[in-house]
Design an enzyme around this catalytic site. Structure first.
Site, mmCIF file in Angstrom:
data_model
loop_
_atom_site.group_PDB
_atom_site.id
_atom_site.type_symbol
_atom_site.label_atom_id
_atom_site.label_comp_id
_atom_site.label_asym_id
_atom_site.label_seq_id
_atom_site.Cartn_x
_atom_site.Cartn_y
_atom_site.Cartn_z
ATOM 1 N N LYS A 1 9.067 72.588 45.831
ATOM 2 C CA LYS A 1 9.465 72.779 44.439
ATOM 3 C C LYS A 1 10.928 72.430 44.285
ATOM 4 O O LYS A 1 11.652 72.527 45.285
ATOM 5 C CB LYS A 1 9.203 74.206 43.958
ATOM 6 C CG LYS A 1 9.589 75.349 44.887
ATOM 7 C CD LYS A 1 10.952 75.466 45.460
ATOM 8 C CE LYS A 1 12.137 75.600 44.551
ATOM 9 N NZ LYS A 1 13.438 75.693 45.301
ATOM 10 N N TYR B 1 11.280 79.620 39.855
ATOM 11 C CA TYR B 1 10.501 80.787 40.297
ATOM 12 C C TYR B 1 10.216 81.711 39.109
ATOM 13 O O TYR B 1 9.132 82.280 39.004
ATOM 14 C CB TYR B 1 11.261 81.580 41.360
ATOM 15 C CG TYR B 1 11.269 80.921 42.719
ATOM 16 C CD1 TYR B 1 10.297 81.232 43.667
ATOM 17 C CD2 TYR B 1 12.237 80.000 43.063
ATOM 18 C CE1 TYR B 1 10.301 80.634 44.912
ATOM 19 C CE2 TYR B 1 12.259 79.394 44.302
ATOM 20 C CZ TYR B 1 11.279 79.718 45.228
ATOM 21 O OH TYR B 1 11.283 79.118 46.450
HETATM 22 P P1 NDP Z 1 18.739 70.973 53.159
HETATM 23 O O1 NDP Z 1 19.887 70.274 52.553
HETATM 24 O O2 NDP Z 1 19.020 72.044 54.157
HETATM 25 O O3 NDP Z 1 17.766 69.910 53.880
HETATM 26 C C1 NDP Z 1 17.374 68.719 53.267
HETATM 27 C C2 NDP Z 1 17.072 67.693 54.341
HETATM 28 O O4 NDP Z 1 16.660 66.493 53.705
HETATM 29 C C3 NDP Z 1 18.271 67.286 55.188
HETATM 30 O O5 NDP Z 1 18.482 68.132 56.297
HETATM 31 C C4 NDP Z 1 17.903 65.889 55.625
HETATM 32 O O6 NDP Z 1 17.047 65.960 56.764
HETATM 33 C C5 NDP Z 1 17.039 65.370 54.475
HETATM 34 N N1 NDP Z 1 17.762 64.404 53.662
HETATM 35 C C6 NDP Z 1 17.400 63.113 53.481
HETATM 36 N N2 NDP Z 1 18.260 62.462 52.688
HETATM 37 C C7 NDP Z 1 19.216 63.338 52.351
HETATM 38 C C8 NDP Z 1 20.380 63.251 51.560
HETATM 39 N N3 NDP Z 1 20.730 62.124 50.923
HETATM 40 N N4 NDP Z 1 21.153 64.337 51.457
HETATM 41 C C9 NDP Z 1 20.812 65.495 52.043
HETATM 42 N N5 NDP Z 1 19.710 65.638 52.801
HETATM 43 C C10 NDP Z 1 18.901 64.566 52.969
HETATM 44 O O7 NDP Z 1 17.846 71.536 51.988
HETATM 45 P P2 NDP Z 1 16.756 72.705 51.994
HETATM 46 O O8 NDP Z 1 16.008 72.671 53.258
HETATM 47 O O9 NDP Z 1 17.395 73.973 51.605
HETATM 48 O O10 NDP Z 1 15.831 72.252 50.742
HETATM 49 C C11 NDP Z 1 14.966 71.164 50.826
HETATM 50 C C12 NDP Z 1 13.887 71.283 49.759
HETATM 51 O O11 NDP Z 1 13.167 72.489 49.938
HETATM 52 C C13 NDP Z 1 14.397 71.306 48.321
HETATM 53 O O12 NDP Z 1 13.483 70.623 47.505
HETATM 54 C C14 NDP Z 1 14.372 72.784 47.947
HETATM 55 O O13 NDP Z 1 14.172 73.005 46.553
HETATM 56 C C15 NDP Z 1 13.172 73.260 48.733
HETATM 57 N N6 NDP Z 1 13.278 74.690 49.113
HETATM 58 C C16 NDP Z 1 12.203 75.484 48.900
HETATM 59 C C17 NDP Z 1 12.225 76.803 49.274
HETATM 60 C C18 NDP Z 1 11.011 77.641 49.124
HETATM 61 O O14 NDP Z 1 11.097 78.843 49.329
HETATM 62 N N7 NDP Z 1 9.864 77.069 48.807
HETATM 63 C C19 NDP Z 1 13.441 77.412 49.830
HETATM 64 C C20 NDP Z 1 14.506 76.460 50.078
HETATM 65 C C21 NDP Z 1 14.409 75.155 49.719
HETATM 66 P P3 NDP Z 1 17.272 64.971 58.030
HETATM 67 O O15 NDP Z 1 18.659 65.226 58.498
HETATM 68 O O16 NDP Z 1 16.228 65.415 58.948
HETATM 69 O O17 NDP Z 1 17.081 63.586 57.500
#
Ligand code: NDP
Length: 392
Positions: A153, A236
């Site tokens: 989401k 949410y």
């Molecule tokens: P993070 O920033 O921690 O992780 C995102 C990951 O996406 C990065 O680590 C990277 O992985 C990859 N990525 C690829 N391109 C980019 C870019 N240009 N900039 C940054 N990251 C990039 O985010 P979250 O894990 O907190 O959130 C990710 C998703 O999950 C969002 O959509 C958020 O809304 C959702 N979310 C949902 C939750 C829930 O409870 N359902 C809770 C928290 C988040 P790599 O280094 O491996 O390429």
């Protein structure tokens, strides 16, 4: 020797047992010795897992905070889902994660060669955990590679993107679900059931907050990556209002605040306060923020009582309280409701796997994600124009 013996005597008397453990130095065994692991019997309550007929292989896309801190560990509790592939822009990190979870290195992909997941028969489902601006592109590529998709989401950054994602799912015949984990969470499910059966009378109003303090740098603070509090945490409240009230809003109003003197909020608002009106007359009043201490709760006001879930949206430690009021003498009865908590992500991945395996209904389909995107767009317009926005 004396010390060992004294401690041994203390221990056995604490246990209330006459048993003697034979392998303690200098102490003889007796006939009624306790055998710690009886080979012939298992404790009656021991649940020995059965191998499921089929588990689905999941590819995790984007190894960030949610993926590494919540989703990957949750596979340990999932019964129908196992991690078989990773997609990351950081090969060294991906290799470490693969080793930790027993994933072969030839099942590590990056964003460029992502489409070759089509040739990996071990992958059944792709879980998109990328910044919001990348959800649509990678969901569509995964569907076209012949895989089912669970997308985090908010579904996308616009209704238009959400509709394109659904159209590709329809074309390819693959399932697309949005990761609204609370539809698998026992306390939220209890509230849904009570509201559905109007256990405390008609619902009159709903209020919800989902607030946190976001530190830079963070994808949530970037407009280009689809950040902002409405899609990240406000969604949410929007989604909970639907599963509590059981209707779609017809009118919305909103205020937002973007403190330009705080460098975190150069691109996205810090907070939104918004209201949604439903056909039955129920009104929802919600707020979300990236600049406050953590607060994630909702309250449902009904004719004969209210329901509090506080916290409601956290990963763990949810607390459910109900208050009922006697019609005749006004006596109030307040009680905490104890329900065993569960790992939201394990249940969600199992739930989606189960729907795929059985051909059953998806609890959180693309339509739900699009409905939320419509409300988010209307709220953005309401905040921008200062006017109430009608939804069809
Ligand atoms: P993070 O920033 O921690 O992780 C995102 C990951 O996406 C990065 O680590 C990277 O992985 C990859 N990525 C690829 N391109 C980019 C870019 N240009 N900039 C940054 N990251 C990039 O985010 P979250 O894990 O907190 O959130 C990710 C998703 O999950 C969002 O959509 C958020 O809304 C959702 N979310 C949902 C939750 C829930 O409870 N359902 C809770 C928290 C988040 P790599 O280094 O491996 O390429």
């Amino acid at each position: 020797m004396d010390y060992t013996r004294r401690r041994f005597i203390t221990t056995t008397s604490l246990l209330g047992s006459s048993a003697v453990i034979s392998n303690l130095e200098g102490v003889a065994a007796t006939e009624d010795a306790v055998r710690l692991a009886p080979p012939d019997k298992q404790p009656a309550e021991l649940e020995v897992p059965e191998r499921p007929e089929k588990t689905l292989g999941w590819a995790i896309v984007g190894l960030g905070q949610l993926a590494l801190e919540e989703v990957m560990p949750a596979f340990g509790e999932a019964k129908l889902a196992k991690p078989v592939a990773l997609v990351s822009g950081h090969p060294e990190k991906a290799a470490k994660v693969a080793d930790a979870y027993g994933i072969p290195h030839d099942s590590i992909y990056n964003y460029e060669n992502f489409d070759s997941i089509a040739d990996n028969p071990d992958i059944d489902v792709v879980y998109i955990i990328l910044p919001n601006s990348m959800h649509a592109e990678f969901t569509i590529r995964a569907l076209k590679a012949g895989k089912h998709v669970l997308c985090e989401k908010p579904m996308a950054v616009s209704v238009e993107e959400g509709e394109k994602m659904k159209a590709v799912a329809d074309e390819t015949g693959k399932k697309l679900a949005i990761a609204y984990r609370l539809h698998y969470e026992p306390l939220n499910l209890q509230v849904m059931a009570w509201c559905n059966e109007q256990k405390f009378g008609k619902i009159k109003s709903f209020s919800a907050s989902n607030c946190q303090n976001v530190k830079a740098p963070n994808i949530r603070l970037s407009a280009k990556l689809g950040g902002g509090p409405l899609g990240d945490v406000g969604v949410y409240c929007i989604n909970a209002a639907r599963y509590v009230i059981g209707e779609e809003p017809v009118e919305v109003g909103a205020f937002s605040h973007q403190p330009l003197d705080d460098p975190r909020f150069k691109e996205v608002p810090e907070s939104f306060i918004f209201h949604m009106k439903y056909p039955s007359g129920v009104i929802a009043s919600c707020d979300c923020s990236f600049g406050t201490a953590e607060s994630r709760r909702f309250r449902v006001h009904c004719e004969k009582g209210f329901i509090d879930l506080d916290p409601a949206f956290s990963y763990a430690g949810l607390k459910l309280t109900k208050l009922t009021q006697d019609d005749d003498d006004g006596t109030k009865l307040r009680s905490d409701v104890m329900i065993e908590q569960a790992n939201h992500f394990a249940r969600e991945m199992d739930g989606f796997s189960e729907a795929i395996l059985s051909g059953g209904e998806i609890k959180t389909p693309a339509e739900m994600g699009i409905a939320d995107m419509k409300i988010i767009e209307a709220l953005q317009e309401a905040a921008k124009t200062g006017k109430v926005v009608r939804l069809s």
